[in-house]
Design a protein around this motif. Sequence first.
Motif, PDB file in Angstrom:
ATOM      1  N   ALA A 349       0.831  -1.207   0.000  1.00 44.64           N
ATOM      2  CA  ALA A 349       0.000   0.000   0.000  1.00 44.64           C
ATOM      3  C   ALA A 349       0.863   1.253   0.000  1.00 44.64           C
ATOM      4  O   ALA A 349       0.555   2.242  -0.686  1.00 44.64           O
ATOM      5  CB  ALA A 349      -0.928  -0.010   1.213  1.00 44.64           C
ATOM      6  N   PHE A 350       1.959   1.246   0.756  1.00 47.93           N
ATOM      7  CA  PHE A 350       2.846   2.415   0.788  1.00 47.93           C
ATOM      8  C   PHE A 350       3.448   2.669  -0.589  1.00 47.93           C
ATOM      9  O   PHE A 350       3.487   3.812  -1.066  1.00 47.93           O
ATOM     10  CB  PHE A 350       3.952   2.196   1.824  1.00 47.93           C
ATOM     11  CG  PHE A 350       4.923   3.342   1.910  1.00 47.93           C
ATOM     12  CD1 PHE A 350       4.594   4.498   2.591  1.00 47.93           C
ATOM     13  CD2 PHE A 350       6.173   3.260   1.292  1.00 47.93           C
ATOM     14  CE1 PHE A 350       5.485   5.560   2.661  1.00 47.93           C
ATOM     15  CE2 PHE A 350       7.069   4.313   1.354  1.00 47.93           C
ATOM     16  CZ  PHE A 350       6.722   5.473   2.048  1.00 47.93           C
ATOM     17  N   GLY A 351       3.924   1.608  -1.234  1.00 47.81           N
ATOM     18  CA  GLY A 351       4.458   1.781  -2.581  1.00 47.81           C
ATOM     19  C   GLY A 351       3.409   2.265  -3.563  1.00 47.81           C
ATOM     20  O   GLY A 351       3.700   3.088  -4.448  1.00 47.81           O
ATOM     21  N   VAL A 392      -7.470  11.955   3.416  1.00 49.16           N
ATOM     22  CA  VAL A 392      -8.171  11.273   4.507  1.00 49.16           C
ATOM     23  C   VAL A 392      -7.831   9.788   4.517  1.00 49.16           C
ATOM     24  O   VAL A 392      -7.591   9.180   5.569  1.00 49.16           O
ATOM     25  CB  VAL A 392      -9.698  11.490   4.376  1.00 49.16           C
ATOM     26  CG1 VAL A 392     -10.451  10.633   5.394  1.00 49.16           C
ATOM     27  CG2 VAL A 392     -10.040  12.955   4.569  1.00 49.16           C
ATOM     28  N   LEU A 393      -7.788   9.196   3.340  1.00 42.63           N
ATOM     29  CA  LEU A 393      -7.490   7.771   3.230  1.00 42.63           C
ATOM     30  C   LEU A 393      -6.074   7.464   3.716  1.00 42.63           C
ATOM     31  O   LEU A 393      -5.840   6.463   4.408  1.00 42.63           O
ATOM     32  CB  LEU A 393      -7.654   7.329   1.770  1.00 42.63           C
ATOM     33  CG  LEU A 393      -7.840   5.835   1.498  1.00 42.63           C
ATOM     34  CD1 LEU A 393      -9.044   5.305   2.260  1.00 42.63           C
ATOM     35  CD2 LEU A 393      -8.018   5.601   0.008  1.00 42.63           C
ATOM     36  N   VAL A 394      -5.129   8.337   3.382  1.00 38.91           N
ATOM     37  CA  VAL A 394      -3.756   8.137   3.840  1.00 38.91           C
ATOM     38  C   VAL A 394      -3.673   8.274   5.360  1.00 38.91           C
ATOM     39  O   VAL A 394      -2.947   7.525   6.028  1.00 38.91           O
ATOM     40  CB  VAL A 394      -2.811   9.128   3.139  1.00 38.91           C
ATOM     41  CG1 VAL A 394      -1.422   9.102   3.773  1.00 38.91           C
ATOM     42  CG2 VAL A 394      -2.705   8.800   1.657  1.00 38.91           C
ATOM     43  N   GLY A 395      -4.439   9.216   5.928  1.00 38.17           N
ATOM     44  CA  GLY A 395      -4.454   9.359   7.382  1.00 38.17           C
ATOM     45  C   GLY A 395      -4.976   8.118   8.088  1.00 38.17           C
ATOM     46  O   GLY A 395      -4.400   7.666   9.087  1.00 38.17           O
ATOM     47  N   LEU A 399      -3.065   5.021  10.631  1.00 37.75           N
ATOM     48  CA  LEU A 399      -3.548   4.341  11.838  1.00 37.75           C
ATOM     49  C   LEU A 399      -3.515   2.825  11.652  1.00 37.75           C
ATOM     50  O   LEU A 399      -3.184   2.083  12.588  1.00 37.75           O
ATOM     51  CB  LEU A 399      -4.972   4.812  12.152  1.00 37.75           C
ATOM     52  CG  LEU A 399      -5.138   6.301  12.483  1.00 37.75           C
ATOM     53  CD1 LEU A 399      -6.615   6.617  12.718  1.00 37.75           C
ATOM     54  CD2 LEU A 399      -4.321   6.674  13.708  1.00 37.75           C
ATOM     55  N   SER A 400      -3.864   2.375  10.444  1.00 33.19           N
ATOM     56  CA  SER A 400      -3.820   0.934  10.187  1.00 33.19           C
ATOM     57  C   SER A 400      -2.395   0.398  10.301  1.00 33.19           C
ATOM     58  O   SER A 400      -2.171  -0.708  10.798  1.00 33.19           O
ATOM     59  CB  SER A 400      -4.375   0.635   8.790  1.00 33.19           C
ATOM     60  OG  SER A 400      -5.737   1.016   8.693  1.00 33.19           O
ATOM     61  N   ARG A 401      -1.415   1.180   9.847  1.00 34.75           N
ATOM     62  CA  ARG A 401      -0.020   0.748   9.968  1.00 34.75           C
ATOM     63  C   ARG A 401       0.388   0.628  11.436  1.00 34.75           C
ATOM     64  O   ARG A 401       1.167  -0.265  11.815  1.00 34.75           O
ATOM     65  CB  ARG A 401       0.900   1.739   9.244  1.00 34.75           C
ATOM     66  CG  ARG A 401       0.850   1.621   7.727  1.00 34.75           C
ATOM     67  CD  ARG A 401       1.734   2.665   7.075  1.00 34.75           C
ATOM     68  NE  ARG A 401       3.140   2.444   7.401  1.00 34.75           N
ATOM     69  CZ  ARG A 401       3.962   1.656   6.728  1.00 34.75           C
ATOM     70  NH1 ARG A 401       3.509   0.976   5.680  1.00 34.75           N
ATOM     71  NH2 ARG A 401       5.218   1.518   7.063  1.00 34.75           N
ATOM     72  N   ALA A 542     -12.700   4.700   0.422  1.00 37.32           N
ATOM     73  CA  ALA A 542     -12.294   4.253  -0.914  1.00 37.32           C
ATOM     74  C   ALA A 542     -13.488   4.149  -1.859  1.00 37.32           C
ATOM     75  O   ALA A 542     -13.361   4.426  -3.056  1.00 37.32           O
ATOM     76  CB  ALA A 542     -11.576   2.907  -0.820  1.00 37.32           C
ATOM     77  N   VAL A 543     -14.644   3.749  -1.345  1.00 41.88           N
ATOM     78  CA  VAL A 543     -15.844   3.654  -2.179  1.00 41.88           C
ATOM     79  C   VAL A 543     -16.214   5.023  -2.743  1.00 41.88           C
ATOM     80  O   VAL A 543     -16.482   5.185  -3.940  1.00 41.88           O
ATOM     81  CB  VAL A 543     -17.007   3.055  -1.358  1.00 41.88           C
ATOM     82  CG1 VAL A 543     -18.320   3.235  -2.097  1.00 41.88           C
ATOM     83  CG2 VAL A 543     -16.763   1.585  -1.083  1.00 41.88           C
ATOM     84  N   VAL A 544     -16.215   6.034  -1.883  1.00 38.60           N
ATOM     85  CA  VAL A 544     -16.538   7.392  -2.333  1.00 38.60           C
ATOM     86  C   VAL A 544     -15.457   7.911  -3.284  1.00 38.60           C
ATOM     87  O   VAL A 544     -15.758   8.575  -4.290  1.00 38.60           O
ATOM     88  CB  VAL A 544     -16.698   8.324  -1.121  1.00 38.60           C
ATOM     89  CG1 VAL A 544     -17.071   9.729  -1.566  1.00 38.60           C
ATOM     90  CG2 VAL A 544     -17.761   7.788  -0.176  1.00 38.60           C
TER      91      VAL A 544
END
Length: 692
Positions: A349-351, A392-395, A399-401, A542-544
Amino acid sequence: MTQTIAPRVRTLVLLFLAAACALLAAAGPASAHAALTGSDPQQGAVVDKAPAQVSLTFSESVSMDADSLRVLDPKGKRVDEGKPSGTGGTTYTVKLHAGLPDGTYTVTYQVVSADSHPVAGAYTFSVGAPSETSVSVYTTDAGGGVVGWLYGLGRYVSYAGFTVLVGGAAFVLACWPRGSGARPVQRLVVSGWLALTASTLLLLLLRGSYTSSGKFGDIFDLSLLGEVLQTKSGAALVSRLLLLAAAALFVAVLFGAYDKREDEEKRDLSFGLAIGGTVVAAGLAATWAMSEHASVGLQAGIAMPVDVVHLLAVAAWLGGLTALLVALYRTTAETPVPALAVRRFSRVAFGSVVALVATGTYQSWRQLGSWTAFTDTRYGQLLLVKIGLVAVLVGIAYLSRRWTARLAETGPALVRQREGTTEESGAAKEASTPEKTAAGKASGTAKAASAAKKADTAEAVATAEAVGKAKETGTAEETGTAEETGTAEASAATAGSGDSRRAAQLARQRAAMDAARQKRQRDADPQRFGLRRSVLAEAGVAVVLLAVTTVLTQTEPGRTEEEAKAANPSSSAAASAPSGAVTLDMPFDTGGQNGKGVVRVELDPARVGANDLHLYVERPDGTAVDIPEVKVAFTQEAKDIGPLPVVPDHITTGHWSASGVQIPMAGDWEVAVTVRTSDIDQVTVSKNAQIG
């Protein structure tokens, strides 16, 4: 566990559909990606002599047929002849009939831009002087209506299917090879393939009507389908279907032969699947890159490979995220997603985000061209929304990381704890078995003694009854024996039925206890529980984001929109200026008897095109008065247009009116009124007004 998972899954599906419907409904017809940048005669022009042809210039090459460019006289009759022809570059010409009379002519066009989107529009020019016209603005609903809405929905589903198919397969190969045997992950990837295949077939059927009539009934017109297959967009859709056949073989191997291999054998097969899957995925992405925005305009040779990388990065991130979400929520507690798989996806995901930032920056520069286009164009505004959603998704991904790091730290200890719990549970079961066996034997002995006592008592009673009833007939004894036999059989049947119901009830209870135990084990790990929540939030955003991206691909690029505005400043001003009636009060004095008064001119809606004109003449005291003659003329000196005369009709005392007054272009117009109060007393007064 199913009851716990279902609400979350339903919520995500509803969010998916709501985002699609809301954004597609707001999007309306697809915006033109080829803009009209010039014409001869120009929009709103008044020429002295009828032209021999009409030429249109677009911002990029377009495709035309015999009815793509039409010229209509004031009565709506076609005055063009022959097919439109290209004169080189992006200019297209159609010839006109010779000897056209004076009046206002309407030019309508409907073409397909090089990036596959329909473009339609109309404008007017006049020969000699403007006149009334019965022609309405182009009424064909190309790119809009039900067909346009379905086409937009099909594009959204195709993007979603591609993302799930490619991202889900990449997640299995790169992050969790053992996930090839997980049924939920298998269903997810297969559903992505089905969605992409079905939407591609739908787009192929809708394409002909979408770019021409916009009628639902033309979807199944085979002649239109044949024309579509000869276009660049049709070839791209057919190529996508062929690549999907190869993708079906890839999916069959991934969840078939690959799943059945041992870990050592999987490593050998993984390389071949990775190469083949990358080729197929890149080919699928190229079907978009070679037929849409990236294929035309500035640096197309660079833009198309960049667009392929961008689409693959989106699929790897968002599709892999979807696969991880399904794996976290739908796999059982006995086969949880390992922490190693989560860490691997975090790196993927980071890449992907790095690739998205790099390719997205280039695409933004190419499609916008200036900083002002971010706020002054619809494409730029949608792009700002997309950038905000990505932020927002990266933020949330950050947290997931963090949850992933904690899961990696506590994962081995939790595994050992679960193994110890399992061993203790097995030992406890083994220890309890002899005790249960002894208790069962004691219980059986007690039941046997009780049955023996009951049998002795029954025998004594039977003997007493036999002595007392020795005189009864043998028939009664036989009847009593039959009744006892029937009662015993009924009792046995009832006992058997009760045992089966009891067994079914116990099975349901055991299933409920197993589900509760699995849920407790799944929720016992706070790190895994937190990771599931953050991944679910990522998937919702991601859906939006995917819906916004779909609408963005249907919107005219900001660079093209600004070029069109620069080429047609009058038309853009007319489009942006608010419409409303213009009222001008002009005092006059003809110098004769009763020669003073006020003339009022009202022009509604005071914009380019047809307008209604009302003229009122009043005495200085405000009373309406009739005069022998009144005339109006419109002049725009800056463009050397006019005077355009208007002779209104007398309606009632002090009131004249004219309808269909043509204003050819927006700007500062001089409105001159000639007032005649007698045979020799006449004066002309004027005022300037901004019209359009």
